[in-house]
Design a protein around this motif. Structure first.
Motif, short mmCIF file in Angstrom:
data_model
loop_
_atom_site.label_atom_id
_atom_site.label_comp_id
_atom_site.label_asym_id
_atom_site.label_seq_id
_atom_site.Cartn_x
_atom_site.Cartn_y
_atom_site.Cartn_z
N ALA A 48 -47.56 37.52 -2.74
CA ALA A 48 -47.58 36.18 -2.64
C ALA A 48 -49.29 35.86 -2.25
CB ALA A 48 -46.69 35.63 -1.55
N ASN A 49 -49.72 36.43 -1.50
CA ASN A 49 -51.03 36.05 -0.94
C ASN A 49 -52.20 37.02 -1.57
OD1 ASN A 49 -50.18 34.22 0.87
ND2 ASN A 49 -49.37 35.84 2.16
N GLY A 75 -44.19 50.17 -7.53
CA GLY A 75 -43.52 49.10 -6.86
C GLY A 75 -42.86 48.21 -7.61
N LYS A 76 -43.17 47.77 -8.74
CA LYS A 76 -42.72 47.25 -9.85
C LYS A 76 -41.36 47.63 -10.25
CE LYS A 76 -42.31 43.56 -12.84
NZ LYS A 76 -43.29 43.26 -13.82
N ARG A 77 -41.34 49.04 -10.55
CA ARG A 77 -40.18 49.63 -10.84
C ARG A 77 -38.98 49.75 -9.64
NH1 ARG A 77 -42.80 53.72 -12.79
NH2 ARG A 77 -41.98 55.21 -11.07
N LEU A 78 -39.58 49.86 -8.62
CA LEU A 78 -38.42 50.32 -7.67
C LEU A 78 -38.28 49.22 -6.41
CD1 LEU A 78 -39.99 54.07 -6.66
CD2 LEU A 78 -38.06 53.50 -8.43
N LEU A 79 -39.15 48.42 -6.35
CA LEU A 79 -38.89 47.37 -5.14
C LEU A 79 -37.94 46.17 -5.77
CD1 LEU A 79 -42.23 47.39 -3.45
CD2 LEU A 79 -40.03 48.64 -2.76
N PRO A 80 -37.17 45.52 -5.02
CA PRO A 80 -36.69 44.22 -5.20
C PRO A 80 -37.58 43.16 -5.84
CG PRO A 80 -35.50 45.15 -3.46
CD PRO A 80 -36.77 46.03 -3.59
N ASN A 81 -37.29 42.30 -6.72
CA ASN A 81 -38.24 41.29 -6.97
C ASN A 81 -38.81 40.32 -5.66
OD1 ASN A 81 -38.02 41.88 -9.68
ND2 ASN A 81 -36.44 40.59 -10.07
N LYS A 82 -37.70 40.14 -4.94
CA LYS A 82 -37.98 39.14 -3.89
C LYS A 82 -38.94 39.91 -2.77
CE LYS A 82 -34.35 35.89 -4.03
NZ LYS A 82 -33.11 35.06 -3.09
N LEU A 83 -38.94 41.14 -2.69
CA LEU A 83 -39.79 41.94 -1.80
C LEU A 83 -41.22 41.91 -2.51
CD1 LEU A 83 -40.53 43.54 0.71
CD2 LEU A 83 -39.47 45.56 -0.72
#
Length: 256
Positions: free
Chosen positions: A254-255, A240-248
């Motif tokens: 966030a929770n 996820g850290k590598r492929l997903l946009p930061n805001k996503l």
């Protein structure tokens, strides 16, 4: 017989690794911080060194003892010991943050610096670090601990590059949720707002024995991996850290 020094052997990953590696034929030198744990490790048959990672003099003395025990011929260092300070960053004092980094990061640097010559002298060795899933992703309430592990990851990457011309390999083990005493030993900055693992983590929690195949490979493979990710959650976090946009990723974490 190859010698390995393991920090943080009072329980959890460290104790399990010490027992498994001893059974595998390694000469294990174990460390712990408390006298009662020292006595327990000695009773289990381990050569044992007292080590308080938050005390530079203690680190220096422990390194001296290890070098004496191994006659300056150490094969591996497993920097496993550490603890977590949890709480919102605005609730964590400078002193708490310094203690977090002193144990989880500064001591790793000092201890490795002191013991590395004993590996270089005979042309081989392994430096293995226990990082964390929060060394990959940062989550609310774990900022201090995560920052110390991010630092450890960057330090390890640099050390690996600086040792590329040698036969000293630097590897990182990145556990996810494991059934150890780590959570019960966390220092909570806010007693009225305790940071707990999300319920979903329990579904993916493994026994600390899950790290053993990774540890064995890091120690024994001719070309070990740079990173060994333990548990599905850790693998998912790295993807996820590598492929997903930061805001996503922010929305997802966030929770957490």
């Amino acid at each position: 017989m190859k010698s390995i020094f393991i920090t943080g052997c009072s329980s959890g990953i460290g104790l399990l690794a010490a027992k498994a590696l001893k059974a595998r034929g390694y000469r294990v030198i174990a460390s712990c911080r408390k006298q009662k744990d020292y006595q327990n490790l000695v009773a289990l048959g381990f050569e044992t060194v007292l080590l308080d990672l938050n005390d530079a003099n203690s680190v220096m003395e422990a390194a001296r003892q290890v070098l004496n025990l191994t006659d300056n011929k150490l094969y591996a260092l497993f920097n496993n010991a550490g603890f977590g300070v949890y709480g919102k960053l605005t609730s964590i004092s400078r002193a708490q943050l310094e203690a977090q980094f002193s144990t989880n990061f500064f001591a790793v640097h000092q201890l490795t610096q002191l013991l590395l010559p004993a590996m270089l002298a005979h042309g081989e060795g392994r430096i293995i670090q226990t990082s964390s899933i929060v060394g990959i992703i940062a989550t609310p309430g774990r900022g201090a601990y995560s920052a110390s592990k991010y630092a450890l990851e960057a330090w390890s990457d640099t050390m690996r590059l600086e040792l590329a011309h040698t036969n000293i390999k630097v590897c990182i083990i990145e556990p996810g949720p494991l059934k150890t005493q780590f959570s019960s030993n966390v220092e909570q900055a806010e007693q009225n707002n305790v940071v707990e693992n999300p319920p979903i983590a329990k579904r993916f929690t493994l026994s600390p024995a899950a790290i053993l195949p990774k540890l064995f490979h890091a120690l024994e493979a001719k070309s070990p991996k740079v990173r060994y990710r333990v548990t599905f959650v850790t693998v998912l976090a790295s993807i996820g850290k590598r492929l997903l946009p930061n805001k996503l990723m922010d929305k997802i974490l966030a929770n957490k």
